[in-house]
Design a protein around this motif. Sequence first.
Motif, PDB file in Angstrom:
ATOM      1  N   LEU B 125     122.356 -69.141 -14.562  1.00 43.97           N
ATOM      2  CA  LEU B 125     122.698 -69.423 -15.968  1.00 43.97           C
ATOM      3  C   LEU B 125     121.447 -69.631 -16.818  1.00 43.97           C
ATOM      4  N   ALA B 126     120.464 -70.337 -16.245  1.00 45.18           N
ATOM      5  CA  ALA B 126     119.215 -70.547 -16.975  1.00 45.18           C
ATOM      6  C   ALA B 126     118.523 -69.213 -17.255  1.00 45.18           C
ATOM      7  N   ARG B 127     118.537 -68.326 -16.253  1.00 45.53           N
ATOM      8  CA  ARG B 127     117.904 -67.006 -16.447  1.00 45.53           C
ATOM      9  C   ARG B 127     118.621 -66.207 -17.525  1.00 45.53           C
ATOM     10  N   VAL B 128     119.957 -66.203 -17.473  1.00 47.49           N
ATOM     11  CA  VAL B 128     120.739 -65.420 -18.442  1.00 47.49           C
ATOM     12  C   VAL B 128     120.394 -65.875 -19.869  1.00 47.49           C
ATOM     13  N   LYS B 129     120.268 -67.216 -20.052  1.00 55.73           N
ATOM     14  CA  LYS B 129     119.904 -67.740 -21.381  1.00 55.73           C
ATOM     15  C   LYS B 129     118.478 -67.351 -21.752  1.00 55.73           C
ATOM     16  N   GLU B 130     117.534 -67.655 -20.884  1.00 53.83           N
ATOM     17  CA  GLU B 130     116.113 -67.438 -21.179  1.00 53.83           C
ATOM     18  C   GLU B 130     115.757 -65.960 -21.329  1.00 53.83           C
ATOM     19  N   GLU B 131     116.296 -65.139 -20.414  1.00 55.48           N
ATOM     20  CA  GLU B 131     115.907 -63.726 -20.405  1.00 55.48           C
ATOM     21  C   GLU B 131     116.775 -62.887 -21.338  1.00 55.48           C
ATOM     22  N   ARG B 132     117.710 -63.548 -22.047  1.00 62.11           N
ATOM     23  CA  ARG B 132     118.644 -62.853 -22.958  1.00 62.11           C
ATOM     24  C   ARG B 132     119.292 -61.655 -22.270  1.00 62.11           C
ATOM     25  N   THR B 133     119.831 -61.912 -21.100  1.00 58.78           N
ATOM     26  CA  THR B 133     120.507 -60.892 -20.298  1.00 58.78           C
ATOM     27  C   THR B 133     121.734 -60.373 -21.045  1.00 58.78           C
ATOM     28  N   THR B 134     121.962 -59.048 -20.969  1.00 61.24           N
ATOM     29  CA  THR B 134     123.137 -58.492 -21.644  1.00 61.24           C
ATOM     30  C   THR B 134     124.306 -58.265 -20.687  1.00 61.24           C
ATOM     31  N   GLU B 135     123.992 -57.998 -19.381  1.00 58.63           N
ATOM     32  CA  GLU B 135     125.083 -57.805 -18.417  1.00 58.63           C
ATOM     33  C   GLU B 135     124.754 -58.429 -17.068  1.00 58.63           C
ATOM     34  N   VAL B 136     125.742 -59.125 -16.508  1.00 60.57           N
ATOM     35  CA  VAL B 136     125.635 -59.651 -15.144  1.00 60.57           C
ATOM     36  C   VAL B 136     126.632 -58.884 -14.283  1.00 60.57           C
ATOM     37  N   ILE B 137     126.132 -58.211 -13.233  1.00 53.84           N
ATOM     38  CA  ILE B 137     127.015 -57.483 -12.306  1.00 53.84           C
ATOM     39  C   ILE B 137     127.158 -58.326 -11.049  1.00 53.84           C
ATOM     40  N   ILE B 138     128.366 -58.756 -10.750  1.00 48.95           N
ATOM     41  CA  ILE B 138     128.550 -59.596  -9.566  1.00 48.95           C
ATOM     42  C   ILE B 138     128.838 -58.717  -8.362  1.00 48.95           C
ATOM     43  N   ALA B 139     127.984 -58.847  -7.343  1.00 45.00           N
ATOM     44  CA  ALA B 139     128.091 -58.002  -6.149  1.00 45.00           C
ATOM     45  C   ALA B 139     128.165 -58.871  -4.904  1.00 45.00           C
ATOM     46  N   THR B 140     128.982 -59.940  -4.970  1.00 41.80           N
ATOM     47  CA  THR B 140     129.208 -60.761  -3.774  1.00 41.80           C
ATOM     48  C   THR B 140     130.077 -59.960  -2.809  1.00 41.80           C
ATOM     49  N   ASN B 141     130.156 -60.404  -1.559  1.00 36.46           N
ATOM     50  CA  ASN B 141     130.932 -59.661  -0.567  1.00 36.46           C
ATOM     51  C   ASN B 141     132.433 -59.710  -0.874  1.00 36.46           C
ATOM     52  N   PRO B 142     133.174 -58.645  -0.511  1.00 34.64           N
ATOM     53  CA  PRO B 142     134.628 -58.654  -0.728  1.00 34.64           C
ATOM     54  C   PRO B 142     135.340 -59.483   0.341  1.00 34.64           C
TER      55      PRO B 142
END
Lengths: 195, 195
Positions: B125-142
């Motif tokens: 969450l800190a990275r998304v705020k600081e780096e102004r991320t536009t998309e988070v792709i979640i690739a956890t295991n199914p």
Amino acid sequence: MTVLERLIGNLSRLPGLGAKSASRIAYYILRADKNYVRALAGDMLEIKEKIRNCPVCANYTVEVPCSICSDPQRDRGTICVVEEAKDVSTIESTREYHGLYHVLLGAISPIDGVGPDDLRIDKLLARVKEERTTEVIIATNPTVEGETTAQYIIQRLRTLEVKVSKLALGLPVGGDLEYADRLTLARALQGRNRQ
Amino acid sequence: MTVLERLIGNLSRLPGLGAKSASRIAYYILRADKNYVRALAGDMLEIKEKIRNCPVCANYTVEVPCSICSDPQRDRGTICVVEEAKDVSTIESTREYHGLYHVLLGAISPIDGVGPDDLRIDKLLARVKEERTTEVIIATNPTVEGETTAQYIIQRLRTLEVKVSKLALGLPVGGDLEYADRLTLARALQGRNRQ
């Protein structure tokens, strides 16, 4: 190439490991306890340093001669002939055999350019004479090469007064008739035991 | 216990190796070229010495930060979230992804006592705020754990202005309908694409 890629490459050269299993092992090592990895790497180097073939039977050993050759409890009148040094521990694991061993370090294979003189067959005959062996048990692999080697050794031993036997061929214990291959089944029939 | 037995024991602790395959590898090492065994053992020790987790994304790396985090060619607006550092190289192998990564170092698993605070979720969450991320792709295991972790992260990211996506579930490429399990088939139906 990173050290991790290099490790995966080196691991995948080991028998039975492909690229996937090598990579799985490399990542396991990355996360594993440091002392465990040190022990594993150390063991690998140590067996290369210390283990050699026994000058008498050619079994793998640290001491010279090996612990089986120098064990006064073993039946010194019997020699079991195997192709490779690792076959000694396979037979030892049955706990059914208490004699000595003789490792040929291979099998006769014209395709691979391996003839009788490349194997430790002359040394076997010398041992049988010197050690006054009473029985030689031939335990080469049940393959074309192993069988050729066995027949060659049987011929050579005919000149000496020694009992020669060969491991029985037949159905594997716990196996099912249905799954036995035709050749194994034929050998099981030929070698049938009267009850 | 001999050094050979000790090596076989240590090898059989590696994932995917049983007593038989460990013994096969140990005997292979006994006969292998000395330089190869030195390289193999050396690589094992070297990855333990040199490789650590990148302080930004937690990917495995020798340099700090890792080569992906410091690569100006990567799309710095996208972060792909994975459970383990090894998942990074799996996704990299597709050559389809050109953004950054964020390794959680695990998944939520109440049975194993792993909660959200044990993972690198706050750091995400800190990275998304600081780096102004536009998309988070979640690739956890199914898996149950991976899915729970994904849903938790999706909730947390709702407060931020960022697009969130998850890897598609469905039939494996090259697979056969007949061999697909019921759950995978159900997901493939739910996620069907209009043509």
